[in-house]
Motif scaffolding. Structure first.
Motif, mmCIF file in Angstrom:
data_model
loop_
_atom_site.group_PDB
_atom_site.id
_atom_site.type_symbol
_atom_site.label_atom_id
_atom_site.label_comp_id
_atom_site.label_asym_id
_atom_site.label_seq_id
_atom_site.Cartn_x
_atom_site.Cartn_y
_atom_site.Cartn_z
ATOM 1 N N GLU A 31 -98.005 -5.604 14.634
ATOM 2 C CA GLU A 31 -98.898 -5.658 15.787
ATOM 3 C C GLU A 31 -98.279 -4.786 16.868
ATOM 4 O O GLU A 31 -97.333 -5.194 17.541
ATOM 5 C CB GLU A 31 -99.047 -7.090 16.290
ATOM 6 N N TRP A 32 -98.795 -3.585 17.035
ATOM 7 C CA TRP A 32 -98.169 -2.629 17.938
ATOM 8 C C TRP A 32 -98.509 -2.947 19.394
ATOM 9 O O TRP A 32 -99.669 -3.069 19.758
ATOM 10 C CB TRP A 32 -98.617 -1.211 17.614
ATOM 11 N N ARG A 33 -97.455 -3.087 20.211
ATOM 12 C CA ARG A 33 -97.655 -3.188 21.658
ATOM 13 C C ARG A 33 -98.267 -1.880 22.133
ATOM 14 O O ARG A 33 -97.816 -0.786 21.765
ATOM 15 C CB ARG A 33 -96.328 -3.433 22.364
ATOM 16 N N CYS A 34 -99.302 -1.969 22.987
ATOM 17 C CA CYS A 34 -100.048 -0.784 23.405
ATOM 18 C C CYS A 34 -100.109 -0.736 24.932
ATOM 19 O O CYS A 34 -100.801 -1.554 25.557
ATOM 20 C CB CYS A 34 -101.449 -0.829 22.798
ATOM 21 N N LYS A 35 -99.381 0.206 25.505
ATOM 22 C CA LYS A 35 -99.331 0.327 26.962
ATOM 23 C C LYS A 35 -98.662 1.642 27.335
ATOM 24 O O LYS A 35 -97.772 2.111 26.623
ATOM 25 C CB LYS A 35 -98.547 -0.844 27.570
ATOM 26 N N GLU A 36 -99.076 2.227 28.454
ATOM 27 C CA GLU A 36 -98.361 3.379 28.981
ATOM 28 C C GLU A 36 -97.009 2.921 29.526
ATOM 29 O O GLU A 36 -96.905 1.861 30.144
ATOM 30 C CB GLU A 36 -99.164 4.042 30.108
ATOM 31 N N THR A 37 -95.971 3.707 29.307
ATOM 32 C CA THR A 37 -94.655 3.423 29.862
ATOM 33 C C THR A 37 -94.379 4.432 30.973
ATOM 34 O O THR A 37 -94.200 5.619 30.692
ATOM 35 C CB THR A 37 -93.557 3.521 28.789
ATOM 36 N N PRO A 38 -94.367 3.989 32.239
ATOM 37 C CA PRO A 38 -94.096 4.915 33.342
ATOM 38 C C PRO A 38 -92.757 5.619 33.171
ATOM 39 O O PRO A 38 -91.802 5.047 32.632
ATOM 40 C CB PRO A 38 -94.082 3.992 34.578
ATOM 41 N N ALA A 39 -92.695 6.864 33.639
ATOM 42 C CA ALA A 39 -91.499 7.684 33.443
ATOM 43 C C ALA A 39 -90.247 7.012 34.004
ATOM 44 O O ALA A 39 -89.164 7.101 33.410
ATOM 45 C CB ALA A 39 -91.702 9.053 34.089
ATOM 46 N N GLU A 40 -90.385 6.305 35.140
ATOM 47 C CA GLU A 40 -89.201 5.702 35.747
ATOM 48 C C GLU A 40 -88.603 4.594 34.884
ATOM 49 O O GLU A 40 -87.400 4.321 34.925
ATOM 50 C CB GLU A 40 -89.522 5.148 37.138
#
Length: 290
Positions: A31-40
């Protein structure tokens, strides 16, 4: 028994490392976690909800999708779900994730549910959720991917009965419930089997974790005329309030034959040890109740 891993619980492993560890533990589903990861956040150490290295972007392009597909195929693992953090009412974002799930051959996607914090009445939030799920139902049928409402604290669906009230007007082939007893320790506890019986065909998936309650002042003598404050927190799967062996008996009694996805946030073990301990414990429990 079909065991899976929600990769939010494996923040320090890459997709390839996670698939290798899952295969070694005998965990077949992803079950893949799906989210943008901010650069910081990428500069921080790995964490469940921060720099999680086992996360796919909702905007994933061909190269990123190919990476996750090859990671699963390389270790003969099956992608069963894409699990984002959608806001209720975000139709565009929901369709984007359904499209991604289709490309990954996933059969389930978690969708948005309004939070509840006393600032808006339940009835208003329920109406908002129903209008959203009407569109979600249409999209789920179009893409052939089931939309899941999770039993989750601090939302309008913390219990099986409130989740059922939310989904009961919809086609269970398109909209179901992700049943999470660990979340129900924080809020939403009901007799497990009664909740499962109520959900019936909407019982689509199960997450496995645990939690408990502690006094904010442990070890002190309570003044019995004053309230004692309590906090809830995560616990190892075998050591929290949820009696998992009984929950497994209840799931068997109602005919559940779906996946069991580990989501251990206790931090008791390193990720690889946690995966093996989870698989061993679940298989042992299932042998004991047969």
């Amino acid at each position: 028994m079909k065991l899976s891993i929600f990769t939010v619980a494996a923040p320090d492993l890459t997709p390839e490392e996670l698939c290798e560890a899952a295969a070694a533990a005998g965990i077949a589903g992803l079950e893949w976690r799906c989210k943008e990861t901010p650069a910081e956040l990428l500069q921080e150490k790995p964490s469940f909800w921060g720099n999680n290295q086992c996360t796919i972007s909702p905007n994933a392009g061909d190269a990123e999708i190919s990476r996750f597909r090859h990671a699963a195929a390389g270790y003969n693992r099956q992608t069963i779900a894409v699990t984002p953090y959608l806001a209720c009412g975000d139709i565009e974002g929901t369709e984007q994730v359904l499209r991604l799930a289709k490309r990954l051959d996933a059969s389930m996607v978690r969708v948005g549910v309004p939070g509840y914090d006393r600032s808006k009445p339940y009835g208003e939030l329920f109406g908002q959720a129903v209008r959203y799920l009407k569109e979600v139902e249409r999209l789920a049928l179009e893409y052939g991917v089931k939309a899941l409402v999770e039993t989750h604290h601090q939302t309008i669906a913390p219990s099986a009965s409130l989740a059922h009230r939310l989904v009961s007007a919809f086609n269970p082939d398109a909209v179901g419930v992700l049943y999470d007893p660990g979340n129900m320790v924080h809020e939403g506890f009901e007799n497990y089997r009664m909740g499962m019986e109520l959900l019936g065909p909407y019982l689509a998936h199960v997450h496995v974790k645990n939690a408990g309650w502690q006094s904010v002042s442990p070890g002190t003598t309570a003044d019995h005329l004053n309230p004692v404050q309590w906090n809830s927190g995560w616990a190892p799967i075998a050591n929290g309030i949820v009696p998992w062996k009984q929950v497994l008996r209840d799931l068997r009694a109602v005919g559940y034959d779906g996946w069991f996805g580990v989501e251990d946030f206790s931090g008791t073990f390193d990720t690889r040890t946690m995966l093996q301990a989870y698989a061993d414990q679940m298989n042992t429990w299932m042998e004991e109740i047969e």
